[in-house]
Scaffold this active site. Structure first.
Site, PDB file in Angstrom:
ATOM      1  N   HIS A   5      32.241  38.616  49.808  1.00  0.00           N
ATOM      2  CA  HIS A   5      31.799  38.447  48.267  1.00  0.00           C
ATOM      3  C   HIS A   5      33.222  38.630  47.545  1.00  0.00           C
ATOM      4  O   HIS A   5      34.126  38.643  48.029  1.00  0.00           O
ATOM      5  CB  HIS A   5      30.907  39.554  47.917  1.00  0.00           C
ATOM      6  CG  HIS A   5      31.305  41.092  47.971  1.00  0.00           C
ATOM      7  ND1 HIS A   5      30.424  42.129  48.023  1.00  0.00           N
ATOM      8  CD2 HIS A   5      32.589  41.521  48.090  1.00  0.00           C
ATOM      9  CE1 HIS A   5      31.303  43.222  48.033  1.00  0.00           C
ATOM     10  NE2 HIS A   5      32.470  42.920  48.203  1.00  0.00           N
ATOM     11  N   GLU A   6      33.067  38.069  46.223  1.00  0.00           N
ATOM     12  CA  GLU A   6      34.250  37.611  45.362  1.00  0.00           C
ATOM     13  C   GLU A   6      34.934  36.578  45.965  1.00  0.00           C
ATOM     14  O   GLU A   6      36.251  36.625  45.803  1.00  0.00           O
ATOM     15  CB  GLU A   6      35.011  39.032  45.231  1.00  0.00           C
ATOM     16  CG  GLU A   6      35.770  39.000  43.839  1.00  0.00           C
ATOM     17  CD  GLU A   6      34.969  38.811  42.547  1.00  0.00           C
ATOM     18  OE1 GLU A   6      35.513  37.889  41.867  1.00  0.00           O
ATOM     19  OE2 GLU A   6      34.119  39.659  42.193  1.00  0.00           O
TER      20      GLU A   6
END
Lengths: 599, 599
Positions: free
Chosen positions: B440-441
């Site tokens: 994620h990110e």
């Protein structure tokens, strides 16, 4: 595209690489020709697709529960195992005199791998039963074998291995379970066994535990351990199953993965007498275990490989169908997105998986075939050499896949992005399942000590030198192929460093210092072996390409050569760097005071 | 020994290494001196021990459920976050003009890390709220800030980031959520957002979503995306919370880890109008996001570090108390077993964790401090340089810990053997929690493209060269310390290879070929940066040792030097090997046909 087996690659490894047809010509394997092997693999695939794969998510989500004194689990587990048993897979590797089908171990390994790839948690019950039956067949008395082997080979009774205790995991010298002689020649067992996979369940009519215990007065340490056959329910001489043998399920362990396999703390002789039968001679239990451990450890390494194969195939399938982003340099944002397999970094992660999975598969099947060749060898020197080579490779077979095929599962998740860690997709489960293989059946660290302490130390490096010479022959042949000359040179460089490092370790009289480098050496040695297996595969592929095969075959063989290039470029240099580190007899871990980790 | 923070090491990094007291002397941080920082960290530790750690296993086992249109979760989650908010941690890094405490970001990062280490799933809600509030504070209009910031800084309203959509994860250019202007200047939003952490819950009085969407007629691609503030419940101009804003929870994603954080598929404007407020100018949404992403990515890298810190401390504690086996060479089986920390291979796995965790912690806090220094810089050149350095390091800060601190979690499990994968122990959960940070990110691969494409490509390597010169200065100073001369020479060798490789990549006009090497380069560059941070730590430690400190301090500083030696011997050579690989502009992944993965 099957998610659980790559039959094309399996054929390549078994027949093109390992030359299994030569093995099959031996009279011992008269019941199996290539067609019979193919049929067995077809059947395994069919049963695995029909019964194992569909319940893989279910047995993970609904793990066995202890309800009213019994273990409950999804009933599909029993159906799958019965299908597997009825098709003869429990009996496959056993001698006909014991009621087996007398197939090569390498065929049994390949077929079992298909079940494991589909559903490792369910396949474990069969794997453990075959392991226990192996011990019984090899070291049990004729009456014991007659009583217990047939129902195990028919898959009606399952088996387990009871080694660890709560206070004795890696250190089997410290087990305290006792066995007291009874008047009739049997023994009364008392003690606790921990981490027992398949230790209790209601699927099979009975459970046959192989239990390590001490007879009173036995020497301390590993030389005072005996092996006992201890059934869950007592069995009379006619083979009829009777009353409970008082093995209490004290608790189920709840694990990260392989959740469909019960994992138990068992108490023997706590609430009534538990009767066991001695296998072989007293005090030689660990020796027997070690003789059989090669196969168990090949099985664990192969299971690690199979979890990664499943991840590889799922992530490849996803990469070909999921669209996202555009090719590097495509500036037009209204151009349609491409399948992510078009992105080089996705292909890098697929190649990393392919290199690990197909390299490890070749390793495991090569080792399984050594077991067969050792069994049928008649020349004493040849037999001894095959045994030494198998001993040398066993820690690698156990460890390399459990580390690097686990890494492959990590990259499979990565390819799916957020879906990779979502439980609706199988990728995160495959990682969790695989994570256990790094630890059970001897941790990575224990395997390192086995390799550097017992194996290298035991013969002063003789087997390693002979094996290295064999790898050098492959490199010399490959060096004559222009397409493989670079890769051959890389393997030679690795073998040079391997020789220097092994000599340095062998020359080091300081045992703690030598063993402080054992794990890193094991990992790096594994890289050299896998590099050799990739060069060998590329060589076979290059030869096949000379025959100008049709397009799908050409792609297959070109893929082997490309993946060899990948491994030699991306992975082998890391192995060489680690070998160079070991050659310094590195001491930071020895030098670190324990108090440093208490700050 | 706390399981969630090493205060001695935190002090070392913040004050001895990064010289935070100099930062605190700046008038902007007048409210904080060293004592005030220490008190904030004390408070964070107390709240984390009392409210976050005790429910970490519970929020994992009982993940949020969607019941009767509402999200249910263990109530401890709300209690913990309220304690955190009431102590001022949501307001900590914000300017006093916005109602914040105006502390350095580096202090906020360190304090947040304590909550994350104790319970990352619960800490996420605070992290996301601060991130959303950051965006609002930086780019929102004064009326919007007045209406929404105070309740967010008080922790009464939480925030989220709504970027991804089901069909658009890594490729934000393809988002299709639309925003249609309304007569009053607000917008009507329609579309689906996927993977929204904290996307729905009933803990906070309201939720403030930061949503990327397209205004009709916007250009295609990333230059047509605008940023909107979209509350779960509408808010009138007085700030009162009113009726539903029609954001439907379409489903909860069930993840491998961080299970206590709701992860949602949200539908905007499906069953009634969803009203949003434009932040800043139209079509500049992604630019705003990127300006704030440095901090979010530091946060993710730091979260990865904190999961590994928890694993390191748990496994160190276990290794000091669990007895098993005997020292290498001890032949007497009746000798008592030793704590496993006495085995060199256990200490190797502890050192590997220490090297990753404390190296990554130094990296994350160094980066957080760059944010502070950039903010207070008045000289334009200095400000630009700090921005460029932060830009260069951000992909490393996001990625290196998410790979190598995840690996640390793997070794933490390994030290516990079977207990490591048992769910009664926290180790396997820490691995599962951490696994998300790799994706994620912005995935590892996306960070690689950011580094090699945007950052290196953007300034032709200027920032990298200047940063390398800074690292060389550290090496030159260390080279004058006899105890560090070897390690300094190793870093110089790595910097030499880094320079060659970066130049080769920059000179490569073939963009796909350059980017095909981006991920490996990112990983290897990270190794050089961490090597530098270890040499720097060792240098500070060596200087401290010259003062002949008392025993515990001596051990602490000697441990820094030893761990530097470990990293330089075991890890840096792998980074150098990977840099050398990139310098060949390696092409196997480019050369692999997609069809190879369809066999």
């Amino acid at each position: 595209m099957s998610m659980i087996v790559d039959r094309r690659d399996l054929d390549f490894i078994l027949f093109d690489l390992l030359g299994m047809e030569e093995l099959l010509r031996h009279p011992h394997f008269a019941a199996f020709d290539r067609d019979a092997c193919t049929q067995m693999l077809d059947t395994a695939q069919q049963i695995a697709e029909d019964h194992f794969l569909p319940i893989a998510a279910e047995v993970d989500a609904n793990e066995p529960r202890f309800v009213g004194g019994r273990v409950e689990m999804p009933e599909g587990t029993g159906h799958a195992l019965r299908a597997c048993a009825e098709a003869g897979f429990f009996a496959l590797p056993f001698a006909q005199e014991h009621g087996g089908l007398q197939a090569p171990r390498v065929l049994h390994t390949a077929a079992s791998g298909i079940f494991t790839c589909a559903n490792t948690a369910v396949a474990n019950y069969a794997f453990l039963t075959v392991g226990a039956a192996n011990l019984l067949a090899a070291f049990g008395s004729e009456p014991l074998r007659r009583r217990f082997l047939p129902p195990m080979l028919e898959g009606r009774w399952f088996g387990t291995m009871c080694l660890s205790e709560p206070q004795a995991g890696s250190s089997l010298a410290d087990i305290t379970t006792t066995a007291t002689p009874r008047a009739d020649g049997t023994f009364s067992l008392r003690g606790s066994k921990m981490w027992i996979s398949g230790g209790d369940q209601e699927i099979s009519e009975n459970i046959v535990h192989m239990v390590l215990a001490r007879i009173a007065g036995a020497p301390a340490g590993t030389r005072g351990i005996s092996l006992f056959l201890v059934p869950k329910r007592r069995v009379d001489e006619s083979g009829a199953v009777g009353e409970s043998n008082n093995i209490a399920l004290a608790g189920l362990n709840h694990k990260m993965g392989q959740r469909g396999t019960t994992n138990c703390l068992l108490n023997f002789g706590e609430s009534g007498e538990t009767i066991g039968h001695l296998i072989g001679a007293p005090h030689r239990g660990l020796e027997y275990m070690f003789q059989m451990m090669n196969e168990a450890r090949i099985g664990v390494g192969h299971a690690a490989t199979m979890s990664a194969l499943a991840g590889y195939r799922h992530s490849a399938d996803y990469a070909r169908t999921r669209t996202q982003g555009r090719r590097a340099g495509q500036k037009d944002p209204s151009a349609p997105p491409v399948p992510i397999v078009e992105h080089a970094d996705i292909r890098r992660m697929l190649l990393a998986q392919k290199a690990a999975v197909e390299g490890a598969q070749a390793l495991c099947l090569y080792a399984a075939q050594l077991v067969d060749r050792q069994e049928i060898a008649t020349d004493a020197d040849e037999k001894a050499w095959l045994g030494a080579l198998l001993g040398l490779l066993t820690p690698v077979v156990k460890s390399w896949p459990s580390e690097h095929c686990l890494e492959a599962n990590k990259w499979a998740m990565q390819i799916l992005g957020g879906y990779g860690y979502t439980r609706d997709y199988p990728l995160e489960r495959l990682y969790r399942d695989n994570r256990l293989n790094h630890i059970h059946e001897g941790t990575f660290g224990i395997q390192g000590i086995d390799l550097v302490g017992r194996k290298l130390g035991g013969d002063k490096g003789d087997a390693l030198r002979r094996f290295a010479a064999q790898m050098r022959e492959t490199a010399a042949t490959a060096a004559r192929q222009p397409a493989l000359a670079n890769e051959a040179a890389r393997l030679v460089a690795a073998l040079d460093q391997l020789g220097v490092t092994a000599d340095t370790l062998l020359a080091c009289a300081d045992l703690p210092r030598r063993l402080a480098n054992a794990t890193v050496f094991l990992d790096a040695f594994g890289h050299v072996v896998i590099g050799w297996l990739w060069l060998w595969q590329a060589l076979v592929a290059a030869t096949a390409l000379e025959g100008n095969p049709p397009a799908p075959d050409r792609l297959f063989h070109e893929g082997k050569i490309l993946t060899c290039r990948y491994f030699m470029a991306h992975e082998l240099p890391l192995g060489i760097a680690r070998l160079a580190l070991c050659a310094t007899l590195e001491t930071t871990s020895l030098d670190a005071p324990a108090a440093l980790f208490a700050l």
